[in-house]
Scaffold this motif. Structure first.
Motif, short mmCIF file in Angstrom:
data_model
loop_
_atom_site.label_atom_id
_atom_site.label_comp_id
_atom_site.label_asym_id
_atom_site.label_seq_id
_atom_site.Cartn_x
_atom_site.Cartn_y
_atom_site.Cartn_z
N ASP A 93 43.94 18.82 10.79
CA ASP A 93 45.22 18.28 10.84
C ASP A 93 45.15 16.87 11.37
O ASP A 93 44.91 16.70 12.30
CB ASP A 93 46.24 19.58 11.42
CG ASP A 93 46.11 20.74 10.79
OD1 ASP A 93 45.81 21.26 10.36
OD2 ASP A 93 46.03 21.46 12.06
N SER A 94 46.10 15.89 10.47
CA SER A 94 46.82 14.54 10.92
C SER A 94 47.70 14.71 10.49
O SER A 94 48.23 14.75 8.99
CB SER A 94 44.98 13.81 10.81
OG SER A 94 45.52 13.80 9.22
N GLN A 95 48.55 13.34 10.53
CA GLN A 95 49.89 12.83 10.76
C GLN A 95 49.31 12.19 8.67
O GLN A 95 48.77 11.14 9.03
CB GLN A 95 50.09 12.27 11.20
CG GLN A 95 50.93 12.99 12.14
CD GLN A 95 52.51 12.37 12.96
OE1 GLN A 95 52.46 10.87 12.95
NE2 GLN A 95 52.61 12.55 14.27
N ASN A 96 50.27 12.50 8.00
CA ASN A 96 50.45 11.62 6.71
C ASN A 96 50.86 9.70 6.88
O ASN A 96 51.53 9.53 7.75
CB ASN A 96 49.69 11.79 5.13
CG ASN A 96 52.17 12.24 5.45
OD1 ASN A 96 52.76 12.04 5.95
ND2 ASN A 96 52.27 13.22 4.64
N VAL A 102 49.55 16.94 7.81
CA VAL A 102 48.70 17.56 6.69
C VAL A 102 47.69 18.31 7.25
O VAL A 102 46.83 17.72 8.26
CB VAL A 102 49.27 17.25 5.19
CG1 VAL A 102 50.72 16.65 5.49
CG2 VAL A 102 48.31 15.83 5.63
N ARG A 103 47.38 19.30 6.44
CA ARG A 103 45.39 20.23 6.40
C ARG A 103 44.81 19.51 5.13
O ARG A 103 45.45 18.73 4.16
CB ARG A 103 45.68 21.35 6.79
CG ARG A 103 44.08 21.72 6.77
CD ARG A 103 44.46 23.63 6.88
NE ARG A 103 44.30 23.55 8.42
CZ ARG A 103 44.40 24.58 9.61
NH1 ARG A 103 43.90 25.08 8.71
NH2 ARG A 103 44.60 24.19 11.00
N SER A 104 44.19 18.60 6.02
CA SER A 104 42.57 18.04 4.75
C SER A 104 41.46 19.12 5.18
O SER A 104 41.41 19.45 5.93
CB SER A 104 42.71 16.13 5.09
OG SER A 104 43.72 16.08 4.13
N ASN A 105 41.20 18.97 3.70
CA ASN A 105 39.23 19.92 4.06
C ASN A 105 38.40 19.09 4.19
O ASN A 105 38.80 17.87 3.35
CB ASN A 105 39.14 20.83 2.42
CG ASN A 105 39.91 21.63 2.57
OD1 ASN A 105 40.40 22.53 3.34
ND2 ASN A 105 40.27 22.45 1.52
N GLN A 124 33.26 14.22 1.50
CA GLN A 124 34.58 14.33 0.80
C GLN A 124 35.75 15.15 1.27
O GLN A 124 35.80 16.20 2.58
CB GLN A 124 34.04 15.29 -0.38
CG GLN A 124 33.23 14.63 -1.20
CD GLN A 124 32.50 16.08 -1.76
OE1 GLN A 124 33.25 17.10 -2.63
NE2 GLN A 124 31.41 15.89 -2.51
N LEU A 125 37.32 14.17 1.45
CA LEU A 125 38.16 14.41 2.22
C LEU A 125 39.29 14.66 1.20
O LEU A 125 39.46 14.19 0.33
CB LEU A 125 38.20 13.12 3.45
CG LEU A 125 39.61 13.89 4.34
CD1 LEU A 125 39.12 14.49 5.04
CD2 LEU A 125 40.11 12.39 5.01
N THR A 126 40.07 16.35 0.67
CA THR A 126 41.50 16.33 -0.17
C THR A 126 42.28 16.73 1.06
O THR A 126 41.95 17.71 1.95
CB THR A 126 40.43 17.19 -1.08
OG1 THR A 126 40.32 17.76 -0.30
CG2 THR A 126 39.89 16.65 -2.05
N GLN A 127 43.53 16.35 0.59
CA GLN A 127 44.23 17.33 1.17
C GLN A 127 45.22 18.18 0.72
O GLN A 127 44.51 18.70 -0.76
CB GLN A 127 45.83 16.00 1.17
CG GLN A 127 46.51 16.44 2.18
CD GLN A 127 48.47 15.06 2.10
OE1 GLN A 127 47.63 14.30 2.18
NE2 GLN A 127 49.36 15.73 2.01
#
Length: 128
Positions: A93-96, A102-105, A124-127
């Protein structure tokens, strides 16, 4: 003792200073590694967290689940011999860019020969 982090994807070598808490965790993990010098799976997860932070818009806001949380990162050993290779899948979880959390995988593949020098092989980092 700060581990050397080699970022193969970016083509540059970076040395990062890690916080005292993370340093203590790494020292503990290194001390608890198996008798053959192979790092614990948790060491790979901690290193992937650092690589993920490098890719976030606001790395200072990054919050990873704790080891007792149900959505803590899962680590798979891809190579059980040197160089040891791990695949770590987790969430952060981090700020966009707009300040919203937002949570990102992420899926991170790292390798090491000695538990001190870690190489990022794939990220690979996807919101969500």
């Amino acid at each position: 003792m700060s581990p050397l982090i080699r970022n193969v994807l970016g083509g540059t070598m970076r040395t990062r200073t890690i916080t005292a808490g993370l340093a203590a965790a790494l020292l503990t993990l290194t001390a608890c590694s198996s008798g053959d010098g192979k790092p614990l799976d948790t060491s790979a997860a901690v290193m992937c967290e650092d690589f993920v932070k490098q890719r976030l818009k606001s790395p200072g806001t990054a919050k990873f689940p704790g080891v007792t949380d149900g959505d803590y990162a899962t680590t798979t050993v891809l190579s059980d011999t040197k160089p040891w290779k791990y695949k770590v899948v987790g969430v952060v979880d981090s700020q966009n860019g707009f300040g919203a959390t937002v949570r990102s995988n992420y899926t991170c593949t790292v390798s090491t020969e000695d538990d001190d020098t870690w190489t990022l092989d794939d990220m690979q980092l996807t919101q969500r």
